[in-house]
Design a protein around this motif. Structure first.
Motif, mmCIF file in Angstrom:
data_model
loop_
_atom_site.group_PDB
_atom_site.id
_atom_site.type_symbol
_atom_site.label_atom_id
_atom_site.label_comp_id
_atom_site.label_asym_id
_atom_site.label_seq_id
_atom_site.Cartn_x
_atom_site.Cartn_y
_atom_site.Cartn_z
ATOM 1 N N TYR A 21 -72.198 44.283 49.711
ATOM 2 C CA TYR A 21 -71.526 44.059 49.236
ATOM 3 C C TYR A 21 -70.478 45.582 49.467
ATOM 4 C CZ TYR A 21 -68.879 45.685 44.624
ATOM 5 O OH TYR A 21 -67.658 47.116 44.047
ATOM 6 N N LYS A 22 -72.100 46.098 49.930
ATOM 7 C CA LYS A 22 -70.956 47.839 50.874
ATOM 8 C C LYS A 22 -70.426 47.621 52.095
ATOM 9 C CE LYS A 22 -75.010 50.370 48.712
ATOM 10 N NZ LYS A 22 -76.656 50.769 49.418
ATOM 11 N N ASN A 23 -70.492 46.397 52.501
ATOM 12 C CA ASN A 23 -69.955 45.864 53.588
ATOM 13 C C ASN A 23 -68.344 45.456 53.485
ATOM 14 O OD1 ASN A 23 -71.426 46.599 55.911
ATOM 15 N ND2 ASN A 23 -72.571 44.156 55.820
ATOM 16 N N TYR A 24 -68.464 44.928 52.291
ATOM 17 C CA TYR A 24 -67.241 44.793 51.709
ATOM 18 C C TYR A 24 -65.870 45.489 51.237
ATOM 19 C CZ TYR A 24 -63.873 43.181 48.285
ATOM 20 O OH TYR A 24 -62.295 42.299 47.977
ATOM 21 N N ILE A 25 -66.685 46.694 50.119
ATOM 22 C CA ILE A 25 -66.697 47.469 50.054
ATOM 23 C C ILE A 25 -65.484 48.262 51.211
ATOM 24 C CG2 ILE A 25 -66.310 49.754 49.118
ATOM 25 C CD1 ILE A 25 -66.278 47.494 46.948
ATOM 26 N N ILE A 26 -66.740 48.710 52.503
ATOM 27 C CA ILE A 26 -65.601 50.026 53.324
ATOM 28 C C ILE A 26 -64.591 48.520 54.543
ATOM 29 C CG2 ILE A 26 -66.766 50.653 56.168
ATOM 30 C CD1 ILE A 26 -69.396 50.949 54.677
ATOM 31 N N ALA A 27 -64.934 47.413 54.615
ATOM 32 C CA ALA A 27 -64.075 46.342 54.672
ATOM 33 C C ALA A 27 -62.585 46.403 54.153
ATOM 34 C CB ALA A 27 -64.203 45.214 54.874
ATOM 35 N N ARG A 28 -63.275 46.431 53.245
ATOM 36 C CA ARG A 28 -61.574 46.483 52.300
ATOM 37 C C ARG A 28 -60.968 47.790 51.912
ATOM 38 N NH1 ARG A 28 -62.747 46.891 46.162
ATOM 39 N NH2 ARG A 28 -62.861 48.796 46.101
ATOM 40 N N ASN A 29 -61.908 49.038 52.153
ATOM 41 C CA ASN A 29 -61.156 50.153 52.332
ATOM 42 C C ASN A 29 -60.359 50.487 53.875
ATOM 43 O OD1 ASN A 29 -61.854 51.249 49.496
ATOM 44 N ND2 ASN A 29 -63.601 51.958 50.291
ATOM 45 N N SER A 30 -61.260 50.401 54.432
ATOM 46 C CA SER A 30 -60.140 50.709 55.863
ATOM 47 C C SER A 30 -59.143 48.814 55.985
ATOM 48 C CB SER A 30 -61.175 49.677 56.759
ATOM 49 O OG SER A 30 -60.723 49.689 58.073
ATOM 50 N N ILE A 31 -58.978 47.494 55.698
ATOM 51 C CA ILE A 31 -57.662 47.422 55.287
ATOM 52 C C ILE A 31 -56.709 47.337 54.262
ATOM 53 C CG2 ILE A 31 -58.065 45.313 53.508
ATOM 54 C CD1 ILE A 31 -56.648 43.711 56.366
ATOM 55 N N GLN A 32 -56.993 48.549 53.217
ATOM 56 C CA GLN A 32 -56.338 49.003 52.117
ATOM 57 C C GLN A 32 -55.213 49.760 52.988
ATOM 58 O OE1 GLN A 32 -58.548 49.149 48.982
ATOM 59 N NE2 GLN A 32 -57.624 46.842 48.334
ATOM 60 N N SER A 33 -56.691 50.720 53.362
ATOM 61 C CA SER A 33 -55.380 51.985 54.011
ATOM 62 C C SER A 33 -54.006 51.517 54.905
ATOM 63 C CB SER A 33 -56.254 52.976 54.882
ATOM 64 O OG SER A 33 -56.167 52.086 56.479
ATOM 65 N N ASP A 34 -54.249 50.890 55.502
ATOM 66 C CA ASP A 34 -53.222 50.118 56.407
ATOM 67 C C ASP A 34 -51.966 49.075 55.123
ATOM 68 O OD1 ASP A 34 -51.210 48.716 57.836
ATOM 69 O OD2 ASP A 34 -52.372 49.176 59.651
ATOM 70 N N GLU A 35 -51.208 49.779 54.663
ATOM 71 C CA GLU A 35 -50.392 49.077 53.386
ATOM 72 C C GLU A 35 -50.346 47.353 54.284
ATOM 73 O OE1 GLU A 35 -47.399 49.105 49.990
ATOM 74 O OE2 GLU A 35 -47.864 51.030 50.913
ATOM 75 N N GLY A 36 -49.287 47.353 55.440
ATOM 76 C CA GLY A 36 -48.578 47.019 56.177
ATOM 77 C C GLY A 36 -49.370 45.100 56.442
ATOM 78 N N LEU A 37 -50.532 45.796 56.636
ATOM 79 C CA LEU A 37 -51.520 45.122 57.286
ATOM 80 C C LEU A 37 -52.362 44.334 56.495
ATOM 81 C CD1 LEU A 37 -52.943 43.625 59.738
ATOM 82 C CD2 LEU A 37 -54.093 45.137 59.635
ATOM 83 N N TYR A 38 -52.169 45.395 55.516
ATOM 84 C CA TYR A 38 -53.180 44.312 53.805
ATOM 85 C C TYR A 38 -51.742 43.263 53.235
ATOM 86 C CZ TYR A 38 -54.976 44.189 49.248
ATOM 87 O OH TYR A 38 -55.571 43.712 47.719
ATOM 88 N N ASN A 39 -50.801 43.350 53.461
ATOM 89 C CA ASN A 39 -49.804 43.075 52.835
ATOM 90 C C ASN A 39 -49.469 41.482 53.160
ATOM 91 O OD1 ASN A 39 -49.473 44.534 50.448
ATOM 92 N ND2 ASN A 39 -47.678 44.955 51.451
ATOM 93 N N GLU A 40 -49.578 41.939 54.293
ATOM 94 C CA GLU A 40 -49.665 40.508 55.037
ATOM 95 C C GLU A 40 -50.971 40.013 55.844
ATOM 96 O OE1 GLU A 40 -48.682 40.328 59.909
ATOM 97 O OE2 GLU A 40 -48.605 42.387 59.621
#
Length: 106
Positions: A21-40
């Motif tokens: 869960y902790k790894n997931y939250i870190i990875a989710r926050n990382s990808i959400q910090s790049d809105e374009g990448l997250y949307n893709e």
């Protein structure tokens, strides 16, 4: 019933405290910090789900085409880390649900 709910809350906290869960939250926050990448990625996942839901028969060719079209996205290190973390958390939750429901005759 109250004891059962209390045990569920404890299980929930164990999941929150897990490395998956902790790894997931870190990875989710990382990808959400790049809105374009997250949307893709969300568009890719939406298209993947559509292929799996609406393709008659074996969806292999459509999935292969989707992965080919999104090769750069899939091999992006941030996306890859997120997908791996998401998969690990999903496997953990699936295993927990299997154990919780084992032996229940519904």
């Amino acid at each position: 019933m109250d004891e059962l709910i209390e045990q569920c809350r404890k299980l929930n906290q164990l999941i929150v405290d897990s490395k998956e869960y902790k790894n997931y939250i870190i990875a989710r926050n990382s990808i959400q910090s790049d809105e374009g990448l997250y949307n893709e990625l969300m568009e890719f996942k939406h298209r993947y789900e559509d292929v799996m839901k609406y393709t008659d028969g074996n969806p292999f060719d459509e999935i292969h085409k989707l992965y080919y079209e999104n090769d750069e996205l899939i091999h992006n290190s941030t996306v890859n880390e997120f997908l791996r973390a998401e998969s690990a958390l999903s496997r953990l939750v699936k295993r927990i649900m299997s154990e919780v429901t084992d032996g229940l005759d519904l």
